[in-house]
Design an enzyme around this catalytic site. Structure first.
Site, short mmCIF file in Angstrom:
data_model
loop_
_atom_site.label_atom_id
_atom_site.label_comp_id
_atom_site.label_asym_id
_atom_site.label_seq_id
_atom_site.Cartn_x
_atom_site.Cartn_y
_atom_site.Cartn_z
N ILE A 14 0.86 -1.21 0.00
CA ILE A 14 0.00 0.00 0.00
C ILE A 14 0.89 1.25 0.00
O ILE A 14 0.63 2.20 -0.74
CB ILE A 14 -0.96 0.06 1.21
CG1 ILE A 14 -1.74 -1.24 1.37
CG2 ILE A 14 -1.93 1.22 1.05
CD1 ILE A 14 -2.74 -1.25 2.53
N ASP A 34 10.12 3.51 6.22
CA ASP A 34 9.94 2.13 6.69
C ASP A 34 11.15 1.80 7.57
O ASP A 34 12.23 2.37 7.38
CB ASP A 34 9.88 1.16 5.51
CG ASP A 34 9.17 -0.15 5.89
OD1 ASP A 34 8.05 -0.37 5.41
OD2 ASP A 34 9.74 -0.93 6.68
N ARG A 89 -8.99 -9.84 10.44
CA ARG A 89 -8.22 -8.60 10.70
C ARG A 89 -7.88 -8.50 12.19
O ARG A 89 -6.81 -8.03 12.56
CB ARG A 89 -9.04 -7.38 10.28
CG ARG A 89 -9.32 -7.28 8.78
CD ARG A 89 -10.13 -6.01 8.50
NE ARG A 89 -10.50 -5.87 7.11
CZ ARG A 89 -11.67 -6.26 6.60
NH1 ARG A 89 -12.58 -6.83 7.37
NH2 ARG A 89 -11.93 -6.06 5.33
N ILE A 119 -4.38 3.24 8.02
CA ILE A 119 -4.91 2.15 7.18
C ILE A 119 -4.68 0.79 7.86
O ILE A 119 -5.30 -0.21 7.53
CB ILE A 119 -4.25 2.17 5.78
CG1 ILE A 119 -4.50 3.51 5.08
CG2 ILE A 119 -4.74 1.02 4.91
CD1 ILE A 119 -4.02 3.59 3.64
N ASN A 121 -4.65 -2.48 10.07
CA ASN A 121 -5.75 -3.26 10.68
C ASN A 121 -5.39 -3.84 12.03
O ASN A 121 -4.21 -4.04 12.30
CB ASN A 121 -6.11 -4.41 9.73
CG ASN A 121 -7.15 -3.98 8.72
OD1 ASN A 121 -8.08 -3.26 9.04
ND2 ASN A 121 -6.97 -4.44 7.48
N HIS A 176 -14.74 -1.48 10.25
CA HIS A 176 -14.18 -2.13 9.06
C HIS A 176 -14.01 -3.63 9.33
O HIS A 176 -12.93 -4.18 9.29
CB HIS A 176 -12.84 -1.47 8.73
CG HIS A 176 -12.19 -1.98 7.48
ND1 HIS A 176 -12.85 -2.04 6.27
CD2 HIS A 176 -10.95 -2.44 7.25
CE1 HIS A 176 -12.04 -2.52 5.36
NE2 HIS A 176 -10.87 -2.79 5.92
C1 LMR Z 1 -9.23 -4.66 3.12
O1 LMR Z 1 -10.42 -4.55 3.43
O2 LMR Z 1 -8.86 -4.91 1.97
C2 LMR Z 1 -8.19 -4.49 4.17
O3 LMR Z 1 -8.77 -4.24 5.40
C3 LMR Z 1 -7.24 -5.64 4.24
C4 LMR Z 1 -7.86 -6.92 4.76
O4 LMR Z 1 -7.19 -7.60 5.53
O5 LMR Z 1 -8.98 -7.26 4.37
#
Ligand code: LMR
Length: 320
Positions: A14, A34, A89, A119, A121, A176
């Site tokens: 990413i 990084d 996740r 971003i 997780n 999410h």
């Molecule tokens: C996604 O939704 O693509 C990200 O959160 C990565 C994942 O592990 O699904």
């Protein structure tokens, strides 16, 4: 006017994609950070050489020292590890929480005025922890999730209905995770709400139900295909849309994981809801009216996020 400085924390798939898109759109000068030596330098150099082809006047630099993000206007955090097939996740919480601590401290020290987009997780819990570790203002720390989830929802709707993606407006609410809430009544195809689009014959109810299910599992579908990691193009595009809204004061209403203090009857947590993003960061939270079914689904999703936040507090006493 001075060019904006965009710090990308994490130079994985990413991070590299973010650097490419940010440079290509000439959003500003890019620092790709990084802890792995060589990776950010190599990717930054490669994209810098590509900039001679796409013709953007930007500088790109790889870095292993947080001092190099000094004065960044935007920080986008992808540091940590992605899941692999068979993992959720939430399985990443232990390892990525430690990473958020280091990143939060680095941002607090060197880029305290930045707009920070997380971003990593499990997203809603990690952005909550990142805000706590960094101490940055809550309206300047957000999570990228809803833009991605809504993009998946919209893409599947466009594919099934044959309507241009430009005339689809899709929303998801909540965390999410697989219990996110695709907002069927509030999403539109050519201006028609999805129930009306079904009535008008754009798609059947069964097809709509399948799209809702596929949207919820959208991340996992890609993890299962890639086998070695998770999605990167759509997450990067989603974060760039948020960064642009901030940098250019576009005031777009985007579904993001934001700090709630009373909105939706919730407080002291980050969860995905529509928010107006402008030069002040999160300038307004937009509250959908929800019916009983949507309320119940949202409550379930919030409960999952709250459970993860509690797990963060247990794992790191400084968060409790
Ligand atoms: C996604 O939704 O693509 C990200 O959160 C990565 C994942 O592990 O699904």
């Amino acid at each position: 006017m001075a060019r904006a400085k965009i710090a990308l924390i994490g130079a994985g798939m990413i991070g590299g994609t973010l650097a490419h898109v940010a440079a290509r759109e000439a959003l500003g000068d890019v620092i790709l950070f990084d802890i792995a030596e060589g990776t950010p330098q190599g990717k930054a150099l490669d994209i810098f050489q590509a900039s001679a082809v796409f013709g953007a006047d930007v500088s790109l630099k790889g870095a292993n020292d947080y001092a190099d993000i000094a004065g960044a206007d935007v920080c986008i955090v992808t540091a940590g590890v992605p899941r692999k097939p068979g993992m959720s996740r939430d399985d990443l919480i232990g390892i990525n929480l430690k990473v958020m601590k280091a990143v939060g401290e680095g941002i607090a020290k060197h880029a305290p005025n930045a707009f920070v987009i997380c971003i990593t997780n499990p997203l809603d819990a990690m952005v909550w922890a990142l805000q706590k570790f960094s101490g940055l203002p809550k309206e300047k720390v957000v999570g990228m999730a809803g833009v991605l989830d809504s993009a998946r929802f919209a893409a599947f709707l466009a594919e099934k209905t044959g309507v241009s993606i430009q005339d689809i407006h899709a929303w998801t609410l909540g965390g999410h995770g697989d219990d996110m809430v695709p907002m069927v009544r509030h999403s539109t195809v050519g201006g028609l709400s999805l129930p009306d689009a079904v009535a008008a014959g754009f798609l059947t109810q069964d097809e709509l139900d399948a799209i809702v299910k596929r949207t919820r599992g959208g991340g996992g579908e890609i993890v299962a295909l890639l086998k070695t990691g998770s999605a990167f193009y759509a997450p990067a595009e989603s974060a760039i849309a948020m960064a642009k809204s901030y940098l250019l004061d576009q005031k777009r209403v985007l579904p993001c994981a934001v700090w709630l203090s009373g909105e939706y009857g919730l407080s002291d947590l980050y969860v995905g809801v529509p928010a107006l993003i402008g030069a002040g960061g999160v300038e307004k939270i937009v509250e959908f009216t929800t019916n009983d079914e949507e309320k119940a689904m949202f409550a379930k999703s919030v409960e999952s996020v709250q459970g993860l936040i509690e797990a963060c507090k247990v794992a790191d006493a400084s968060l409790a």
